[in-house]
Design a protein around this motif. Structure first.
Motif, short mmCIF file in Angstrom:
data_model
loop_
_atom_site.label_atom_id
_atom_site.label_comp_id
_atom_site.label_asym_id
_atom_site.label_seq_id
_atom_site.Cartn_x
_atom_site.Cartn_y
_atom_site.Cartn_z
N LEU A 75 0.83 -1.20 0.00
CA LEU A 75 0.00 0.00 0.00
C LEU A 75 0.87 1.26 0.00
CD1 LEU A 75 -3.02 0.84 0.14
CD2 LEU A 75 -2.70 1.11 2.60
N TYR A 76 1.92 1.25 0.80
CA TYR A 76 2.81 2.41 0.84
C TYR A 76 3.44 2.64 -0.53
CZ TYR A 76 2.52 1.97 5.93
OH TYR A 76 2.07 1.90 7.22
N THR A 77 3.81 1.56 -1.21
CA THR A 77 4.43 1.68 -2.53
C THR A 77 3.46 2.28 -3.54
OG1 THR A 77 5.89 -0.19 -2.12
CG2 THR A 77 5.52 0.42 -4.41
N VAL A 78 2.22 1.81 -3.51
CA VAL A 78 1.20 2.30 -4.44
C VAL A 78 0.97 3.79 -4.25
CG1 VAL A 78 -1.24 2.19 -5.04
CG2 VAL A 78 0.07 0.08 -4.75
N PHE A 79 0.91 4.22 -2.99
CA PHE A 79 0.58 5.62 -2.71
C PHE A 79 1.80 6.52 -2.60
CE2 PHE A 79 -3.39 3.62 -1.55
CZ PHE A 79 -4.33 4.54 -2.00
N SER A 80 2.95 6.03 -3.00
CA SER A 80 4.15 6.88 -3.01
C SER A 80 4.65 7.13 -4.42
CB SER A 80 5.26 6.23 -2.17
OG SER A 80 5.62 4.97 -2.70
N THR A 81 3.78 6.96 -5.39
CA THR A 81 4.12 7.26 -6.79
C THR A 81 3.29 8.45 -7.25
OG1 THR A 81 2.47 5.74 -7.68
CG2 THR A 81 4.66 4.85 -7.25
N THR A 82 3.87 9.29 -8.07
CA THR A 82 3.18 10.51 -8.50
C THR A 82 1.93 10.20 -9.33
OG1 THR A 82 4.68 10.62 -10.40
CG2 THR A 82 5.27 11.90 -8.47
N ILE A 83 1.99 9.17 -10.15
CA ILE A 83 0.82 8.82 -10.97
C ILE A 83 -0.35 8.42 -10.09
CG2 ILE A 83 -0.07 7.19 -12.67
CD1 ILE A 83 2.67 7.11 -13.94
N THR A 84 -0.09 7.56 -9.11
CA THR A 84 -1.15 7.13 -8.21
C THR A 84 -1.74 8.31 -7.45
OG1 THR A 84 -0.12 4.96 -7.92
CG2 THR A 84 -1.73 5.63 -6.27
N LEU A 85 -0.89 9.20 -6.99
CA LEU A 85 -1.37 10.35 -6.22
C LEU A 85 -2.24 11.26 -7.07
CD1 LEU A 85 1.83 11.17 -4.15
CD2 LEU A 85 -0.34 10.29 -3.27
N TRP A 86 -1.90 11.42 -8.34
CA TRP A 86 -2.76 12.23 -9.21
C TRP A 86 -4.10 11.55 -9.46
CZ3 TRP A 86 -2.79 17.11 -10.24
CH2 TRP A 86 -1.61 17.85 -10.17
N VAL A 87 -4.08 10.23 -9.60
CA VAL A 87 -5.34 9.49 -9.76
C VAL A 87 -6.20 9.65 -8.51
CG1 VAL A 87 -6.35 7.20 -9.98
CG2 VAL A 87 -4.40 7.84 -11.41
#
Length: 454
Positions: A75-87
């Motif tokens: 979960l931390y990995t998914v939410f520590s990427t810029t693309i995911t955060l923009w989504v």
């Protein structure tokens, strides 16, 4: 009861009691199950869309909770990427707008003029609070996600992750202190942090900035230039040949020694310090972090200050010569703002470098303690703005999730401190580097306890 007889969709508008009770039901349903009031009393098309969106959100929340409980690093990995955060930001912005529409439509369906006069203000007020709570939370979440995305892009690099070496991740932490009295930046705080890749157990190694005859790994340009140690034969290219001078010399005078440094998210001076730290400690260092101590003041102010126990009065200097005292930080428990915390870490008057090292470590630990979820979320904009100016690192974004999870383990364990100071048998003016490497090895790779005989 048939739908046609439903008091929610077809109420007795002449009865204030029925209309008031109906109003409260619609308001509560709008809070618990957005879209339900429209299905029961308004546009079923809008209601089905709202219910579908609510179901999707609940599903995503449940999945995220399960992943966080079972595989937090994922979960931390998914939410520590810029693309995911923009989504995430786009999704939250959508829900913020949707909840405004559904809440205003619910208020229309309530038909306040038909309710009891004593209940109208309460119904309208609660409906407004629900709209602010739902939409405001989603809008703020979208703002945090976009700010976090910008922060990650400005601080962390895009690149492949590195594997642990002998089960350890080793970081070089530099506290840079540039000033009008010196040519360029010199790292006044130098630490190597070794973290066990499985348990999170951390060992910090404090390197005095005034170490002499610093060695370099074989095969490096600096080892060829200084085969007997930094400045040990014919001096060096700067005024003093100390550990923290290596950064200045390479960064300002010999950047060609590390031609790929900038492309890899680093600097020639930082890579020179990494080589020196590896030769001193005997550890392979995968990553670095450079903290601008002057900008550090902004970060501490953004956090709301830090609390430390001051063992004895510490002076604040009136000038950069570090001789005239302007005021004192008194002994005892003190809550310091950024200005006073920075001076507490760098004060020199009537003190030694080893005292400064201890104070710098104390401030670093206090700052880490301030990084709790409530504090960070409430002051996220200020922290992100300060952090992007304070920190430079080559830790890739793809590794952030793993390291965030590992840091959680580290905070649960006592940190082992190894200070390379005279108290531990290290003379910075005439260091025994073989002895230093033995100290480091014993701390980073402690011997397993002997099994007890029964």
């Amino acid at each position: 009861m048939t739908l046609a007889a439903s008091p929610i969709r077809y109420p007795d508008a002449a009865s204030r009691t029925v209309m008031t009770r109906r109003a409260w039901w619609l308001v509560v349903l709008n809070f618990l199950i957005p879209g339900a009031p429209q299905v029961l009393a308004g546009s079923r098309r809008l209601g089905r869309f709202g219910l579908g969106a609510t179901l999707v959100l609940w599903t995503l929340a449940i999945v995220a909770l399960v992943v966080w409980l079972l595989w937090p690093a994922t979960l931390y990995t998914v939410f520590s990427t810029t693309i995911t955060l923009w989504v995430v930001a786009a999704l939250l912005a959508f829900y913020a707008v949707l909840w405004v529409i559904l809440t205003l439509d619910t208020l229309r369906l309530v038909r306040l003029v038909k309710t009891a006069p004593s209940a109208r203000a309460w119904v309208a007020g609660l409906t407004t609070l629900v709209m602010v709570a739902l939409s405001g939370t989603a809008a703020y979440g979208a703002y945090v996600a976009t700010t976090a995305s910008g922060f990650l892009s400005s601080v962390f690099v895009a690149g492949p992750s590195k594997e642990p070496v002998d089960g350890k991740y080793n970081f070089l932490l530099l506290g840079g202190d540039a000033g009008p009295d010196r040519d360029g930046l010199r790292p006044d705080s130098i630490r190597v942090i070794s973290v066990d890749a499985e348990t999170g157990q951390a060992v910090t190694i404090g390197l005095p900035r005034n170490m002499e005859d610093v060695p370099f790994p074989e095969g490096t340009s600096l080892a060829e230039l200084y085969p007997e140690g930094y400045g040990s034969i014919d001096g060096c290219e700067v005024d003093v040949c100390l550990l923290n001078s290596i950064y200045t010399e390479v960064e300002l005078m010999s950047p060609e020694m590390y031609p790929d440094a900038v492309a890899q998210g680093s600097e020639p001076g930082i890579e020179a310090m990494r080589d020196a730290a590896e030769a001193i400690t005997g550890l392979e260092i995968q990553y670095y972090a450079l903290i601008d101590m002057a900008g550090f003041q902004q970060l501490i102010d953004a956090l709301g200050g830090v609390t430390v126990t001051v063992p004895e009065d510490v002076p604040i200097h009136a000038d950069e010569t570090f001789t005239t005292v302007a005021e004192w930080i008194p002994a005892g428990d003190q809550h310091l703002d950024g200005y006073h915390a920075l001076w507490y870490a760098r004060s020199r008057h009537g003190t030694s470098d080893y005292d400064r090292m201890a104070r710098q470590r104390q401030i670093q630990e206090a700052v880490l303690a301030q990084f709790n979820p409530a504090n960070v979320l409430s002051k996220f904009q200020e922290i992100a703005a300060a952090g992007s100016q304070v920190v430079k690192t080559d830790v890739p974004q793809g590794s952030l999730g793993y390291f965030v999870n590992l840091a959680g383990k580290t905070k649960q364990l006592p940190i082992v401190d190894v200070e390379l100071v005279p108290e531990n048998g290290v003379d910075p003016e005439d260091p025994d580097y073989e002895y230093i490497r033995q100290l480091v090895q014993q701390a980073v790779y402690p011997p397993s306890p002997e099994p007890t005989e029964e």
